[in-house]
Design a protein around this motif. Structure first.
Motif, PDB file in Angstrom:
ATOM      1  N   ARG A 161       3.634  -2.135  -7.852  1.00 22.17           N
ATOM      2  CA  ARG A 161       4.771  -3.035  -7.674  1.00 22.17           C
ATOM      3  C   ARG A 161       5.776  -2.870  -8.822  1.00 22.17           C
ATOM      4  NH1 ARG A 161       0.627  -3.846  -4.498  1.00 22.17           N
ATOM      5  NH2 ARG A 161       0.660  -5.482  -2.955  1.00 22.17           N
ATOM      6  N   ILE A 176       7.314  -8.521  -5.632  1.00 19.91           N
ATOM      7  CA  ILE A 176       6.096  -9.176  -5.128  1.00 19.91           C
ATOM      8  C   ILE A 176       6.441 -10.146  -4.002  1.00 19.91           C
ATOM      9  CG2 ILE A 176       4.246 -10.804  -5.741  1.00 19.91           C
ATOM     10  CD1 ILE A 176       4.272  -9.398  -8.572  1.00 19.91           C
ATOM     11  N   ARG A 177       7.470 -10.973  -4.213  1.00 17.65           N
ATOM     12  CA  ARG A 177       7.880 -11.925  -3.165  1.00 17.65           C
ATOM     13  C   ARG A 177       8.370 -11.198  -1.915  1.00 17.65           C
ATOM     14  NH1 ARG A 177      10.165 -14.669  -7.476  1.00 17.65           N
ATOM     15  NH2 ARG A 177      12.232 -13.876  -6.967  1.00 17.65           N
ATOM     16  N   LYS A 180       5.512  -9.729   0.105  1.00 17.14           N
ATOM     17  CA  LYS A 180       4.806 -10.786   0.862  1.00 17.14           C
ATOM     18  C   LYS A 180       5.611 -11.184   2.092  1.00 17.14           C
ATOM     19  CE  LYS A 180       2.169 -12.744  -2.946  1.00 17.14           C
ATOM     20  NZ  LYS A 180       2.057 -13.806  -3.944  1.00 17.14           N
ATOM     21  N   THR A 181       6.928 -11.320   1.931  1.00 11.02           N
ATOM     22  CA  THR A 181       7.797 -11.672   3.057  1.00 11.02           C
ATOM     23  C   THR A 181       7.766 -10.574   4.115  1.00 11.02           C
ATOM     24  OG1 THR A 181       9.242 -12.941   1.592  1.00 11.02           O
ATOM     25  CG2 THR A 181      10.156 -12.296   3.723  1.00 11.02           C
ATOM     26  N   GLU A 183       5.374  -8.507   4.684  1.00 11.19           N
ATOM     27  CA  GLU A 183       4.071  -8.554   5.367  1.00 11.19           C
ATOM     28  C   GLU A 183       4.065  -9.663   6.420  1.00 11.19           C
ATOM     29  OE1 GLU A 183      -0.672  -8.576   4.347  1.00 11.19           O
ATOM     30  OE2 GLU A 183       0.643  -9.871   3.155  1.00 11.19           O
ATOM     31  N   GLN A 184       4.604 -10.819   6.078  1.00 14.13           N
ATOM     32  CA  GLN A 184       4.653 -11.937   7.025  1.00 14.13           C
ATOM     33  C   GLN A 184       5.499 -11.597   8.252  1.00 14.13           C
ATOM     34  OE1 GLN A 184       6.143 -15.005   4.444  1.00 14.13           O
ATOM     35  NE2 GLN A 184       4.140 -15.360   3.478  1.00 14.13           N
ATOM     36  N   ARG A 193      -4.856  -4.961  -1.781  1.00 14.44           N
ATOM     37  CA  ARG A 193      -3.711  -4.919  -2.709  1.00 14.44           C
ATOM     38  C   ARG A 193      -2.857  -3.661  -2.587  1.00 14.44           C
ATOM     39  NH1 ARG A 193      -2.719  -7.882  -7.337  1.00 14.44           N
ATOM     40  NH2 ARG A 193      -1.745  -6.167  -7.705  1.00 14.44           N
TER      41      ARG A 193
END
Length: 197
Positions: A161, A176-177, A180-181, A183-184, A193
């Motif tokens: 990352r 990182i944020r 995650k977004t 992935e969602q 990871r």
């Protein structure tokens, strides 16, 4: 990229570097052509506050640092081993003789340089965008294309990352944020990871 027998014919030497060793520094004048036999190298700069910006990451079979060699200008960035790395080096004059006597190699080197110029143009455009997710996907797509992974095949991203942040000009927290977004939204997968696209 250049076959080992051709490299050796023109006087290539093997050099080994530990993780964290510099192969050359920003401001040095180029003396050698470099091709990675094993390991990986990043080309980077640091700003006045010490923040690193990664210009590129190169691994086994790839070459790096050629543009200043051709125009006899100092390196605009450092080259640092990011793992135990072995490279072939050829002195500048011998490398030019190699290119003059091997037109197919000359063409291949031109193609590689053109690909990198294209990538820099794309990334310069992306860096002006404020959309972190878009920048990250563009970067991963480039790496996927660079090694020839078909678009329908899941690709394990070989970058941390922090490296993604350094390559895109983002803060690691933002990366990182954004991951995650993504992935969602189903834009990528995370398993153990590791990022897959």
């Amino acid at each position: 990229m250049i076959k080992e027998d051709i490299l050796l014919k023109f006087g290539a030497c093997k050099m080994t570097y530990k993780k964290g060793d510099f192969l050359f520094n920003e401001g040095d004048f180029p003396k050698f052509f470099y091709q990675i036999l094993s390991g990986s190298v990043k080309m980077n700069n640091f700003n006045d506050e010490g923040k690193e910006f990664i210009q590129g990451i190169f691994s086994t079979g790839q070459t790096f640092g050629e543009p200043p060699l051709f125009i006899n200008k100092p390196y605009p960035s450092n080259a640092m081993a990011i793992s135990h790395t072995t490279v072939y080096t050829i002195h500048k004059e011998a490398f030019f003789r190699l290119l003059l006597t091997n037109p197919e190699v000359n063409l291949a080197v031109s193609e590689v340089l053109s690909q990198r110029l294209y990538y820099k143009s794309i990334m310069a455009s992306e860096l002006s965008s404020q959309d972190a997710e878009h920048r990250i996907i563009k970067l991963i797509d480039y790496f996927k294309e660079e090694i020839g992974v078909p678009s329908d095949v899941k690709y394990k991203v070989p970058l941390t990352r922090q490296q993604i942040a350094d390559l895109t000009g983002l803060r690691v927290e933002t990366v990182i944020r954004a991951i995650k977004t993504l992935e969602q939204k189903g834009g990528l997968k995370i398993k153990d990871r590791k990022i897959f696209l």
